[in-house]
Write a protein that holds these residues in place. Structure first.
Motif, PDB file in Angstrom:
ATOM      1  N   GLN A   1       0.845  -1.192   0.000  1.00 15.32           N
ATOM      2  CA  GLN A   1       0.000   0.000   0.000  1.00 15.32           C
ATOM      3  C   GLN A   1       0.883   1.246   0.000  1.00 15.32           C
ATOM      4  O   GLN A   1       1.875   1.299   0.728  1.00 15.32           O
TER       5      GLN A   1
ATOM      6  N   GLY B   1       1.407   5.521   0.246  1.00 19.91           N
ATOM      7  CA  GLY B   1       0.879   6.745   0.823  1.00 19.91           C
ATOM      8  C   GLY B   1       1.874   7.879   0.684  1.00 19.91           C
ATOM      9  O   GLY B   1       3.007   7.686   0.233  1.00 19.91           O
TER      10      GLY B   1
ATOM     11  N   GLN C   1       0.735   7.159   6.567  1.00 19.55           N
ATOM     12  CA  GLN C   1      -0.411   6.881   5.709  1.00 19.55           C
ATOM     13  C   GLN C   1      -0.302   5.489   5.086  1.00 19.55           C
ATOM     14  O   GLN C   1      -1.289   4.760   5.017  1.00 19.55           O
TER      15      GLN C   1
ATOM     16  N   LEU D   1      -3.098   2.656   5.656  1.00 20.88           N
ATOM     17  CA  LEU D   1      -3.822   2.079   4.520  1.00 20.88           C
ATOM     18  C   LEU D   1      -3.788   0.553   4.581  1.00 20.88           C
ATOM     19  O   LEU D   1      -4.769  -0.108   4.225  1.00 20.88           O
TER      20      LEU D   1
END
Length: 104
Positions: A56, A58, A63, A67
């Motif tokens: 993931q 970010g 972040q 996520l």
């Protein structure tokens, strides 16, 4: 750090809507800087549900990590939506949507 090392791991037992028992391991790794994508990325897995999940991405490590956590919650909710049942590994009490939110 290897990209397949995980720092947060939880084991679950599941029963699919079809009645098939499945062992599930969800895990989140250490965020790393992905220069190619000009972002931060974080490994995530949900063994027993998916063979491989994409890291993931970010804008920062926080972040990317969050996520991954949100993806795990969504996948577990989807498992329940399809008639599945989830249990913390070794326990008999079935997990609810709210407990998934709380535990993950």
């Amino acid at each position: 750090m290897k990209r397949d090392e995980y720092v947060s791991i939880r084991k679950l037992s599941g029963v699919r809507g079809s009645g098939e028992a499945v062992d599930i391991t969800v895990a989140v790794g250490i965020p790393y800087r992905d220069e190619k994508m000009d972002s931060w990325a974080c490994p995530v897995k949900a063994e027993g549900l998916f063979k491989k999940l994409a890291d993931q991405h970010g804008i920062d490590s926080w972040q990317a990590f969050r996520l991954c956590q949100k993806l795990v919650v969504s996948l577990l909710h989807d498992f329940l939506d399809k008639g599945g049942k989830l249990y913390i590994f070794g326990e008999d009490k079935e997990m609810t949507y709210e407990e998934i939110e709380e535990f993950f």
